[in-house]
Design an enzyme around this catalytic site. Structure first.
Site, PDB file in Angstrom:
ATOM      1  N   LYS B  78      75.464  98.138  43.767  1.00  0.00           N
ATOM      2  CA  LYS B  78      76.806  98.687  43.475  1.00  0.00           C
ATOM      3  C   LYS B  78      76.983  99.999  44.248  1.00  0.00           C
ATOM      4  CE  LYS B  78      79.581  99.989  39.375  1.00  0.00           C
ATOM      5  NZ  LYS B  78      79.558 100.074  37.901  1.00  0.00           N
ATOM      6  N   SER B 158      83.300  97.691  35.545  1.00  0.00           N
ATOM      7  CA  SER B 158      83.541  98.144  36.894  1.00  0.00           C
ATOM      8  C   SER B 158      82.611  97.522  37.938  1.00  0.00           C
ATOM      9  CB  SER B 158      83.411  99.660  36.969  1.00  0.00           C
ATOM     10  OG  SER B 158      82.118 100.052  36.597  1.00  0.00           O
ATOM     11  N   SER B 182      80.448  98.075  31.721  1.00  0.00           N
ATOM     12  CA  SER B 182      80.631  97.707  33.122  1.00  0.00           C
ATOM     13  C   SER B 182      79.595  96.805  33.755  1.00  0.00           C
ATOM     14  CB  SER B 182      80.758  98.977  33.960  1.00  0.00           C
ATOM     15  OG  SER B 182      81.978  99.613  33.646  1.00  0.00           O
TER      16      SER B 182
END
Lengths: 482, 493, 95
Positions: B78, B158, B182
Site C-alpha cells: 500500500k 482505504s 481499512s
C-alpha cells in the site's frame, strides 16, 4: 519596588519563563547531536525534520536532567507526566507541532531564594518545569525574499522553567535569572551559556497601582542576557505606565527587545490569539517515574549554591556577601576551597574575590581559563603566611604570576622579592634616608605628622618595596621621636 | 491467470522449496499479471526491476537450501508505507514526487524475509475512506462485478488497491493499514482475507501516519494460512516506535487449522443493527452454525457502547490526523505552491494538495481540538473510548473470540454513497470498535450476497491473541469453502 | 452544532488550508452535519471515567543518550522543493 509615575506610585508584576537547553549529547526524541555551531542541517535526523512516518523516542538522560533540575529548584517531582502536542505553523517547526507538556508537567511547584545585593533573602516561587522540543532556526537576513531554515536545533531538549509572577523589579529579575542559571550549572543540567542560546528568557510584564488588580501583561520573547532582561523589563514597565497615565490601555502583545535601541517593540507577525489545540501526543505513552529512582537522583545531587553559601559562612566564617559571591558559580566555589584548604579562609577569600576575579574580569576569562591555578594561588598565600612576602609584595608577585604563568616561589627567587624583616637591615635603611632629610625631620618633630608617610615611602623605595610595613612603621616612629 | 498465480502463498513457498519453479518465474508471472490488471488502477507504481532483482537473490538462497520464510514471494505494498528510493504518495497530490530516503520497518522486515516488491498500491488519500474513491490518482475498481451489470464496483477502502490486487491475482499477497477497518472491510468486499493485528504488534515507523492511536499494518491474502505467514514476517518490536509492543512474535502459522472444539464464541447483540440486510444476518447465522458444528459453543454477549463507536472514531481519528498532516506544508518535501508570504504558501499548498475528504477531516479535527471544544468533543470521545475498551474486556471474560459480520453490505457501485459523507462512514460500523479497543481482527470470505458479491465474517480476539483469531478464522474458512472468483482475474484470456 | 461561514474560515485559517470562497457555504453545511452526528456522544454518561491514554498498555520506553543519527544533510534536503546553501528556503518572514 515602586516606580514613581505622574499619577502616583506604580508597581511592576513580572513572571519569567526560562528556556534552558538540557546538557545532553543527543536530542530529546531523536538520536541527532545537540552540539553547537555545526554546519546547517547536519545535525538533523528524519525524525527531527518530521518526514512522513517518523516517530519520537524519549532520551532517558534528558528526563534525568529535568528531574535533577526540579530537585534543585526545591520542587515537586510528578511521577506521572504526559507529553502534549502544541500545534501551530512556522517554518522552523517541521511537524507543525511541538512536543511539550501542558496539563501534566514533569515538575510542579518549587521555590528559590534570591541573593539580593543588600544581602536580604527574597523567595520567588516556581510554578512548574516541563520538557519540550526546541525549534529550528530561521534566518531572515541571508536573502532578499527568502527565509533560510536550519533544523539543527529542532528537537533539542529544553526545560521550560516558569516562575510565579512574584518578581517586582528589574533587579530581582536579574537576580532570579542568575540564580536559576547558577543552580542549573551546579547540577550540570544546562551550561547556561546565554550567548550561545543555551538559556533564554521570556519576560511577562504588567503594571498596577500597589494593592490594585493585575494589569494586562505583555510578553517580551527570547531575551538572551541578564543585562538585557533587566533593561527590557525596566523599559517595558515604564512604557506601560506611560501609556496608562496618558489614559490609554495596554494591548496584550508579544514583543521583542531591541538591544541597540534599549527598547521593546511589538512583533510584526499576524496578530492572532494562538489556539494551540493541545492534546496528548498519541505517539508517546505517559511518562512514569519510579519513586526510588527519583530518590537516588536526589541523594546523588551535588551541594547546591544556598547550602554551599551557608557552609562557607559557618565553617569558613566568611561574611554572607563574600560567601554568596564565592558560591555563585560551582567552579568558583571549588577553586576557593582548594585555595582555602589548610590556610586562612579570609585571606583566601580576599585573594579570590578581589585580586583573582579582578584579573579574570579584566581579561574576560572564566575561572576554568584562569592564568593562575588554585594550587599556585595557594602557594602565594603560604608565602604571605610565613612572612616571606608582605601583602603589597604579594600583589607584585601575583601580577608577575599572571603575566608569566610562573609559580610564586620561582618569581620570588628570580626577583629577590623576599620581604625584609631583619630589624637591623631596616634600621640601616631608615638611617640612610633620615640622614638626608634634616629639614623634614625637624618639621615632623614640630608636629607635621603627615610626613611619616613621606618617610615610609622613601624607605620602601630604598628597600625595593621589600621592607615589612609594620616593622618599618614602628622602627621609623621610634627613630623620629628621638 | 497462470498456473503459478493460482497458487496461494503457502503453496508457492512449498513449490519454490521443491524447485517446481524458480522465484524468477514466479515474479515474471506476477509482473505480467500486474500489467494485465492495469484497468483496475490498483497499482500506483509498478516495480518489476526491483521484484526481479529480489527474486534473483531469493533464487540464490533457495538454490543453497537456505530459503528465508518469504523468499520469492511477490508482494504489493500500500502506498502508505515509505519505501526507500521508490516514490511514496499516500494517494495524495501533496506527496507527489516524494522519494523516501528510508524504508518502513514493516516492509524492511518483509524484504529481510526474502519477499519481492511488485509495486505500490492505490489507496484512499491518506488512508481516509472506505471505498478507495478519494485517491488523487483515480479510484480503484474492484475485480468483482455484479453478474449481468457492467457498473464498476468499489473494492472497499482505504486499502482498496491492495485488496483488488490480491483478489485479481495480480499479487500473491499485499499489505495494507487499518485505522477503522481499512484492511478488513476491503478484504470483505473483495472476497479475500484481511488481518488487522493488535495495536503495537507491527511497527508504525515509516508508515505515513493518519491516526496514530489507531493505525496498524496488516496482511491481505488469499487465505488464512497466508495471512499467518505474512504476519509472522511483518511483526516484531521496534525500538524506534514508542507504541511498539516488546513481545515475542509467536509462530502464527501453528494456530491455523487448530480445532475450535470447546471454544466459546461471543455473539454481540448490539451488532444486530437496525436495517441490517437479511443476507448479512443469514451469513452471520451460518457462521455461528459452522463454528458450532466444529465443536465450539456460542454465547450472547453485550457490547453496549457499540452504537457510539463511529462517532467516537470520527472525533479521535480526524483530531489526530489534523495534527499528523500539519507537516505537509511545502517546506521539506512534496508539493509546494508558491505564495507571497509563508502563510500564503502554506494555504496554497495545502489547499491544492489535499482532496475534499482529507480536507473535511482536517477541518473537523482542528475544530474538535480547538479552544472551548476540546472537553466537549475530544476528551469526551477518549472517555467513551475507554468504555468501549472496557466492554470488550468484560465480554472476553465470557468468551474466547467474537464473531460478527465484516460490513453492513456488499460492495457498491463507484459513485454511490457520495452525497453524504456519513453514509460512507457507516461502512465501518462493525470494524471501527476493534481499532478503538486496539484488538486484533480478521475478515474471512464467508459467502456471496444475493447479487453474487463477496461477504465476509469478522473474528475479534483479545489483545495479542492473533493466534485465537487465526484459529477461529481458519475454522470459518474451512466450513465456508469460499471458492468464488471475481469477474476480472489477471491473466485470464 | 451549526457552523457559520466565519467559523469555517477561522478553522481553515488555523489549519492553513485555502478554501475557495465558492465552496465555503457547502463546506459549512457538510461540517455541521458531521458535528451534529458526532454530538450523539453527549448522551453517554462518562462521569468518573478516565480518558483512554493509549491502547498500548505499557510504560513509555526510553533510549540511551547516544548520537546515533543526523549527519545526513543530503538525505534531509534531497526532497526539498527549494533549498540553498544547505538551508531550506521559504518565502521571507518578517518578525
Amino acid at each position: 519596588m515602586t516606580i514613581k509615575g505622574k499619577s502616583g506610585d506604580w508597581e511592576m508584576v513580572v513572571g519569567l519563563e526560562i528556556h534552558a537547553h538540557v546538557t545532553s549529547k543527543a536530542k530529546l526524541f531523536s538520536g541527532a547531536s545537540t552540539a553547537f555551531g555545526a554546519e546547517p542541517n547536519t545535525q538533523v535526523s528524519t525524525v527531527d525534520a518530521a518526514f512522513p512516518g517518523m516517530l519520537p523516542v524519549i532520551n532517558r538522560f534528558c528526563v534525568e536532567q529535568a528531574v535533577k533540575s526540579g530537585l534543585g529548584l526545591d520542587a515537586q517531582i510528578n511521577l506521572t507526566s504526559v507529553f502534549d502536542r502544541k500545534n501551530y505553523f512556522y517554518a522552523d517547526l517541521p511537524a507543525g507541532y511541538q512536543i511539550s507538556q501542558f496539563t501534566r508537567p514533569i515538575v510542579g511547584k518549587g521555590k528559590i531564594t534570591l541573593d539580593m545585593p543588600d544581602g536580604s533573602p527574597r523567595e520567588i516561587g516556581i510554578t512548574r518545569l516541563h520538557l519540550e522540543q526546541d525549534a529550528g532556526k530561521s534566518l531572515h537576513d541571508q536573502h532578499p525574499s527568502q527565509t533560510y531554515v536550519d533544523l539543527n536545533r529542532a528537537g533539542v531538549a529544553l526545560m521550560e522553567i516558569v516562575s510565579e509572577p512574584d518578581i517586582r523589579s528589574a533587579e530581582e529579575a536579574g537576580a532570579y535569572v542568575k540564580k536559576v542559571r547558577s543552580i542549573l550549572r551546579y547540577l550540570g543540567t544546562c551550561d547556561g551559556n546565554m550567548e550561545e542560546g543555551s538559556l533564554r528568557c521570556d519576560c511577562n510584564v504588567s503594571v498596577r497601582k500597589p494593592g490594585g488588580k493585575l494589569g494586562t501583561r505583555c510578553e517580551i520573547k527570547n531575551v538572551n542576557s541578564v543585562r538585557f532582561v533587566m533593561q527590557a523589563i525596566d523599559y517595558e514597565a515604564r512604557r506601560q505606565i506611560g501609556v496608562l497615565e496618558e489614559g490609554g490601555k495596554i494591548d496584550q502583545e508579544t514583543r521583542l527587545f531591541d538591544a541597540a535601541k534599549g527598547a521593546t517593540r511589538p512583533m510584526r507577525s499576524k496578530e492572532e490569539s494562538h489556539d494551540y489545540r493541545y492534546f496528548p501526543d498519541p505517539d508517546l505513552l505517559p511518562l512514569v517515574l519510579d519513586q526510588d529512582w527519583v530518590a537516588k537522583l536526589k541523594a546523588g545531587l551535588p551541594e547546591l549554591p544556598d547550602a554551599k553559601k551557608a557552609r562557607f559562612v559557618r565553617d569558613y566564617k566568611l561574611s554572607p556577601y563574600d560567601a554568596g559571591v564565592l558560591a555563585g558559580e560551582r567552579e568558583d566555589a571549588e577553586y576557593f576551597e582548594t585555595v582555602a584548604k589548610g590556610r586562612d579562609p579570609k585571606l583566601a577569600s580576599n585573594w579570590v574575590t578581589v585580586e583573582l576575579f579582578g584579573v579574570l574580569n579584566k581579561r574576560a576569562k572564566t575561572i576554568a581559563d584562569s592564568p593562575v591555578k588554585a594550587q599556585a594561588l595557594g602557594e602565594l598565600i603560604d608565602l604571605i603566611a610565613d612572612g616571606t612576602l608582605s601583602g603589597r609584595l604579594a600583589k607584585d608577585v601575583f601580577a608577575a604570576m599572571v603575566e608569566t604563568g610562573k609559580g610564586a616561589k620561582a618569581i620570588v627567587a628570580e626577583k629577590g622579592l623576599k620581604q625584609v624583616t631583619d630589624t637591623g637591615e631596616i634600621e640601616r635603611a631608615i638611617d640612610a634616608v633620615l640622614a638626608k632629610e634634616p629639614a623634614n625631620i625637624a618639621k615632623y618633630r614640630a608636629g607635621n605628622e603627615k610626613l611619616l608617610g613621606y618617610f615610609v615611602g622613601l624607605v620602601m623605595k630604598a628597600t625595593g618595596g621589600r621592607a615589612n610595613p609594620a616593622m618599618l612603621n614602628e622602627l621609623l616612629k621610634k627613630k623620629l621621636s628621638g | 491467470m497462470s498456473a503459478l498465480t493460482a497458487l496461494s502463498l503457502a503453496q508457492a513457498r512449498d513449490g519454490l522449496k521443491r524447485k517446481d519453479f524458480t522465484a524468477r518465474e514466479l515474479s515474471l508471472a506476477y509482473i505480467k499479471a500486474v500489467e494485465d490488471a492495469r484497468p483496475l488502477n490498483a497499482f500506483l507504481k509498478e516495480t518489476p526491476e526491483r521484484a526481479l532483482a529480489m527474486a534473483k537473490e531469493s533464487d540464490a538462497r533457495i538454490e543453497k537450501g537456505r530459503a528465508l520464510p518469504l523468499d520469492g514471494v511477490p508482494i504489493a505494498v500500500k502506498d502508505l508505507f515509505c519505501t526507500e528510493g521508490v516514490e511514496t504518495t499516500a494517494g495524495s497530490k501533496i506527496l507527489k514526487g516524494f522519494v523516501p530516503p528510508y524504508e518502513s520497518t514493516v516492509t524492511a522486515n518483509l524484504w529481510r524475509a526474502g519477499a519481492c516488491m511488485l509495486g505500490k498500491t492505490n489507496l484512499d488519500e491518506f488512508a481516509m475512506g472506505s471505498a478507495n474513491v478519494t485517491s488523487a490518482y483515480g479510484h480503484v475498481e474492484s475485480p468483482w462485478r455484479r453478474p449481468g451489470d457492467n457498473r464498476p464496483l468499489v473494492p472497499g477502502g482505504s486499502s482498496g488497491g491492495s485488496a483488488a490486487s490480491v483478489a485479481a491475482r495480480a499479487a500473491l499477497s499485499a499489505i495494507g493499514t487499518d485505522t477503522g477497518g481499512s484492511i478488513r472491510q476491503p478484504a470483505g468486499f473483495c472476497g479475500i482475507v484481511g488481518l488487522k493485528p493488535t495495536y503495537g504488534r507491527c511497527s508504525r515507523w515509516g508508515i505515513v501516519a493518519f491516526a496514530s492511536s489507531l493505525d496498524q499494518a496488516g496482511p491481505m491474502t488469499r487465505d488464512v494460512r497466508d495471512a499467518a505467514i505474512m504476519l509472522k514476517a511483518m511483526a516484531g518490536h521496534d525500538p524506534r516506535d514508542s507504541t511498539s509492543a516488546d513481545l515475542k512474535v509467536p509462530d502464527f502459522e501453528q494456530a491455523v487449522g487448530q480445532s475450535v472444539k470447546g471454544l466459546k464464541i461471543g455473539i454481540p447483540k448490539e451488532y444486530r443493527i437496525d436495517g441490517m440486510p437479511k443476507e448479512i444476518e443469514a451469513l452471520w447465522q451460518r457462521g455461528i452454525d459452522w463454528l458450532k458444528s466444529a465443536g465450539a459453543t456460542t454465547v450472547e454477549i453485550s457490547l453496549p457502547m457499540t452504537r457510539y463507536a463511529l462517532a467516537t472514531y470520527y472525533i479521535i481519528a480526524p483530531a489526530e490526523a489534523s495534527s499528523n498532516l500539519a507537516r505537509y506544508d511545502g517546506v521539506r518535501f512534496g508539493l509546494r505552491v508558491p505564495g507571497e508570504s509563508l502563510d500564503e504558501m502554506y494555504e496554497n499548498t495545502r489547499g491544492a494538495g489535499f482532496g475534499a475528504e482529507v480536507r473535511r477531516r482536517i477541518l473537523i479535527g482542528t475544530y474538535v481540538l480547538s479552544a472551548g471544544y476540546y472537553d466537549a468533543y475530544y476528551l469526551k470521545a477518549q472517555k467513551v473510548r475507554a468504555l468501549i475498551a472496557r466492554d470488550f474486556e468484560q465480554a472476553f471474560k465470557q468468551c474466547d473470540a467474537i464473531l460478527t459480520p465484516t460490513a453492513p453490505s456488499a460492495a457498491f457501485a463507484i459513485g454511490e454513497k457520495m452525497d453524504d459523507p456519513i453514509s460512507m462512514y457507516l461502512n465501518d460500523v462493525f470494524t471501527v470498535p476493534v481499532n478503538l479497543a486496539g484488538l486484533p481482527g480478521i475478515s474471512v470470505p464467508a459467502g456471496l450476497s444475493g447479487e453474487g458479491l463477496p461477504l465476509g465474517l469478522q473474528v475479534i480476539g483479545r489483545a495479542f491473541d492473533e493466534e485465537m483469531v487465526l484459529r477461529v478464522g481458519s475454522a470459518i474458512e474451512s466450513a465456508a469453502k469460499f471458492d468464488a472468483k471475481p469477474q476480472f482475474v489477471a491473466g485470464k484470456a | 452544532m451549526a457552523l457559520d461561514k466565519a467559523t469555517v474560515a477561522r478553522i481553515a485559517d488555523l489549519a492553513r488550508i485555502k478554501l475557495p470562497e465558492a465552496e465555503r457555504d457547502a463546506i459549512a453545511v457538510e461540517l455541521s452535519k458531521i458535528l451534529d452526528w458526532i454530538e450523539q456522544l453527549n448522551q453517554v454518561p462518562t462521569d468518573g471515567v478516565e480518558p483512554m491514554a493509549s491502547v498500548a498498555h505499557m510504560k513509555l520506553p526510553m533510549r540511551e543518550d547516544k548520537v546515533t543519527d543526523g549527519d545526513c544533510r543530503d538525505k534531509i534536503l534531497q526532497n526539498a522543493p527549494q533549498a540553498a546553501n544547505g538551508f531550506f528556503a521559504v518565502p521571507k518572514v518578517v518578525e
